[in-house]
Design a protein around this motif. Sequence first.
Motif, short mmCIF file in Angstrom:
data_model
loop_
_atom_site.label_atom_id
_atom_site.label_comp_id
_atom_site.label_asym_id
_atom_site.label_seq_id
_atom_site.Cartn_x
_atom_site.Cartn_y
_atom_site.Cartn_z
N ALA A 1 0.83 -1.20 0.00
CA ALA A 1 0.00 0.00 0.00
C ALA A 1 0.86 1.26 0.00
O ALA A 1 0.38 2.35 -0.24
N VAL B 1 -6.98 1.19 0.15
CA VAL B 1 -5.83 0.36 -0.22
C VAL B 1 -6.24 -1.08 -0.53
O VAL B 1 -5.49 -2.02 -0.27
N LYS C 1 -3.62 -4.84 3.14
CA LYS C 1 -4.85 -4.05 3.25
C LYS C 1 -5.52 -4.24 4.60
O LYS C 1 -6.32 -3.41 5.02
#
Length: 174
Positions: free
Chosen positions: A58, A158, A166
């Motif tokens: 991310a 994300v 995530k």
Amino acid sequence: MRGLKTEDRLSVDFFQRDVLEVAPALLGKQINLVCSDNSIRKFTINEVEAYRGEEDLACHASKGCTDRTKVMYRRGGCLYIYLIYGLYRMINIVTGPEGHPQAVLIRGLEEVSGPGRVSRLLGITKDYNGEELTLSSRIWITNGPDDVNYLTATRVGVEYAGEIWKNKLWRFYY
DNA sequence: TCATTGATTTCA
DNA sequence: GAAATCAATGAT
């Protein structure tokens, strides 16, 4: 009587720690910003997210050290500003030692919610990218009056980062 | 050089 | 639910 030294600017020692320490520690801290009329305005941080290293899918640094991400590889204490969706500027504080790409996204202040609205309120533009919070004469961070109890949650936006990343509880707020 | 894509916000 | 809007990135 001499009170707590709440007005002291946070120094390099504060920002050079791991992002997972610095992110929650920033809650309740105040962004001091010099306005065009030379007055200093203070904004209290109440929501942040941590982005940590090249392995964090991310984190923008997962694409390596590029023109955009190189500031995250610097020593903690400077700003990483970037444009998202062609519309909003995200304000991040770089953390950790040099060569260890990490940053804290400022998602919210007591005065306003949402990272895009934060930069709009503060008038932060890309010329603040790389600004040193420990040296700058136009923006710096100071302690707030109190320590803060906080909650955690998953990071926003994300979904693309895969199951492991995530689902990290790397959003901190109160 | 061209196409894709977002750490979002706002309006219907 | 979908539009607004563009620089960085990666493919061609």
